[in-house]
Scaffold this motif. Sequence first.
Motif: not given
Length: 283
Positions: A188-194, A198-203
């Motif tokens: 949950g910490a990964l999906t809701r916080v990290v 980190s959206t620019p990194g994922v994109v």
Amino acid sequence: MSGDTSPQRLTPAQRAGRYAALAALIVGGFFPFIWMVLTSLKSEGELQKFPVQYLPSKLDFSNYARVFSEQPFAQFFLNSLTVSLLSTVLCIAAAVPAAYALARLNLRGRGLLMTAVVTFSMLPVVSLLVPLFRLMRGANLLNTYPALILPYAALSLPIGILTLVAFFSAIPRDLEAAAMVDGTTRVGALTRVVLPLSTPGVVTAALLVFVNSWNEFLLALSFNTKLSMRTVSVGVTLYQGEFAFPWPLIAAAVVVATVPLVLLIAIFQRRFVAGLTAGGVKA
């Protein structure tokens, strides 16, 4: 006595010089694509004129019509889009938990794992062609989408992991700790916080994977030999003959194949640039 830290003002000549250098850099970077577009709008006779005629005398869009009439280029386009999108989704889905584990968990041999990821990212595709071909043939996947989706996702996985590790490492651990104190699990910490942070990194990672999959040629040429399963990178080469090179037609096919990449960069340019710059800074 404290030094003067105010930014130095540029003289008009210096400012003009910087703008000229920037303009030269932009023109030099975009000139190959601009030349390709201009070539696609010319006829064969006009292209062979000497001295070189840079601008077409009239805009001729017939080459673009021939791109779709002489080969099933729409099918090639659909194949590339399907393969690139699915390989990107698969790669990012695997890269996110792997990168998070490397960035956050106290893994034994973390340095060795990172070294392995970097080493695998430097392997040339040609060195993996034969074993991958035998693997796909043994699994009866030749001339199918999975024959390209699986290798593309695996080969792009190191890029996705390295990009995301830099982003995950730059996020303060206190944010995750606070969420976990409130009862959130590690997932949950990964999906809701990290991930939201980190959206620019994922994109950035997704765009890099998509572009690599869209442009890949060797595996697409070797694994999918049926005409109906060709991708655009291979389809562009089908317009040339043994003794004929219709450059205006080939240029038109290249322009059509480049359009999705240009649109993606134009749509996500802010997040992409933010990802390239911020991802290199580790907290």
